[in-house]
Design an enzyme around this catalytic site. Sequence first.
Site, PDB file in Angstrom:
ATOM      1  N   SER A 492       0.846  -1.191   0.000  1.00 61.71           N
ATOM      2  CA  SER A 492       0.000   0.000   0.000  1.00 61.71           C
ATOM      3  C   SER A 492       0.888   1.250   0.000  1.00 61.71           C
ATOM      4  CB  SER A 492      -0.971  -0.040   1.182  1.00 61.71           C
ATOM      5  OG  SER A 492      -1.997   0.908   1.030  1.00 61.71           O
ATOM      6  N   ASP A 578      -8.510  -5.011  -6.181  1.00 60.28           N
ATOM      7  CA  ASP A 578      -8.095  -3.885  -5.335  1.00 60.28           C
ATOM      8  C   ASP A 578      -8.499  -2.602  -6.036  1.00 60.28           C
ATOM      9  OD1 ASP A 578      -6.963  -2.018  -3.724  1.00 60.28           O
ATOM     10  OD2 ASP A 578      -4.918  -2.764  -3.862  1.00 60.28           O
ATOM     11  N   HIS A 610      -7.231  -5.564  -1.663  1.00 63.82           N
ATOM     12  CA  HIS A 610      -6.027  -4.915  -1.159  1.00 63.82           C
ATOM     13  C   HIS A 610      -5.239  -5.857  -0.243  1.00 63.82           C
ATOM     14  CE1 HIS A 610      -3.762  -1.237  -0.959  1.00 63.82           C
ATOM     15  NE2 HIS A 610      -3.868  -1.115   0.344  1.00 63.82           N
TER      16      HIS A 610
END
Length: 633
Positions: A492, A578, A610
């Site tokens: 991320s 995602d 994600h």
Amino acid sequence: MKKVLFTTLIMMSLNAIGQNVMSPELLWKLGRVSALGLSKDAKNVVFKVSTPSVEENKSSSKFYIVPVNGGNATEIKDTKEILADKNVSPDGKFLVYNEEVKLEKVLGKDFYPKLEKSDAQIYDGLDYRHWDTWNEGKCNHVFYKENKDGAAGIDILKGENFDSPQKPFGGDEDYIWSPDSKSILYVCKKKAGTQYAISTNTDIYEYNLETQKTTNRTEANLGYDTAPQFSPTGNLTWLQMKRDGYEADKNDIIVEFKGIKTNLTANWDGTVDNFIWSKDGKNVFFVAPVDGTKQLFTVNFPGLTRIAITVRQLTNGDFDVNDLVGFAGDDIIVTRNDMNHAPEIFSFNLKKNTWKQLSNVNTETYKTLTLSKTEKRYVTTTDGKKMLVWVILPPNFDASKKYPTLLFCQGGPQSALTQSYSFRWNFSLMAAKGYVVVAPNRRGMPGHGVEWNEQISKDWGGQVMDDYLSAIDDVSKENYVDKSRLGCVGASYGGYSVFYLAGIHKNRFKTFIAHDGVFNTVSMLGTTEEVFFNNWDFGGAYWEKDNAVAQKAYTTFNPATLVQNWNKPILIFQGGKDYRVPIGQGQEAFQAAQLRGIKSRFVYFPDENHWVLKPQNAQVWQGEFFKWLKETL
């Protein structure tokens, strides 16, 4: 002689058992503990254990009770008779629940009924997808009905194109009964389309069953209002962030008493995760990050008196307190974990300040393992601040040896890096594979004051990058670190950090691994679903040419502009579902590396969001992660 030999063999066997270390296969056999609450008589803790099966590629769950004073856990088949049903009104007359309702035409067959096989989707505004699902014109709504068989449900948001519970993670914690059973209070962001995508302004609404009218109880506040609870004396309490569009704002505890709203944590330099009222209604207990951990705190409620409001930290240690379950005498029941141990249920005695472990789902497994050692280290940053850095050392660590070392870059970007236990980015597992892990509490993390937490906004590629390098450079001074074998890994925002550091590291690192990371800030703004996040953190849109802060985010702080400096191997993981950091980010990074002739690999999970949630995909992830490190480090 036989007795001596037998004893020796036993000791050798125990030694062999003790030398086992964590593995990816074992990690995904551990039971995952979730506390469900206290039993109706408050004598037992009710909890769920979910256990993944790699063979079946799914998890199964069992339910247990364990005495609040300690003892053996007992499996139960059903929790309904044991747990109080919080969805029943206090007077027992009504039930509250939620259902998804269809409110808007989106699908091709909605507009063209004869074209039933069409899979077209038609949108007139943003919020067309969220987290890992596409908007099909359906919303979560709260309903209530009489507590009897055959009763019809009443939709308290009828005709409103808004979600309660909130998507994607909201549940029945998003709605509660008033103590007098006359109202239902619920959390909702009453915005739709593009306005929904650029705002964090959730409010707490009160629906009166008799008048069927709805009142906004938090209209004056423009940021998040969440987690409504009533105190034992009937005072509405909730968590509040002040600024619209800022998802990581300081989270405060607000109490409304006789029409006056009091912020109990306004003058405390921290942010609240979750809270629970004491039985007498005089104190609020809460969890918050502090100095690389999550601890239990308390704050008194003064009412309308002039008694000073005081926040006190109750627990301390290298562990995280997480869920607050309830009270049993002088004990508060919580879940607790650390970097070497998955969550279990504990009690903490508020008078003696002592701990007792109540559940032992994975205790026997951990007894067979030699675990890693975690150390706190404080590093001076380039701007003269003190930064906490976690250093995780391999099992059977030998300081006379040299170890390959990984810099771990945390996501968020404003997520706490504490004594958490991940089933993917598991520090204990990385250490068991022979790597030293360096995990800095760099700029942008809660637990070190609001100023430290906020500094990262609009400065993604600035001071925080110096913080990362300060951490790895400081730990690399240790003789046990093999400076020729440093890796950089993260997901991320941590993946963004990997992409960015790959362009500025000046040959510190030998290899890189990024998972669902932001590679191109321009295309990120154009494809992510929660636009408020980019608006806040980047300072605006890339077409705002007179906005110097925003332009820096799309040029100087854009990893895509640094690819010409990439010179080391890079592994890129990407989830197909995602929508927070969409697939194009990973594709762009991989394509850039390939076109530049850099050793690179793209591992794509079509059905993962994600995160990586399916057991077999998780094993592939671990396999590729450590295979890459073996190949390149």
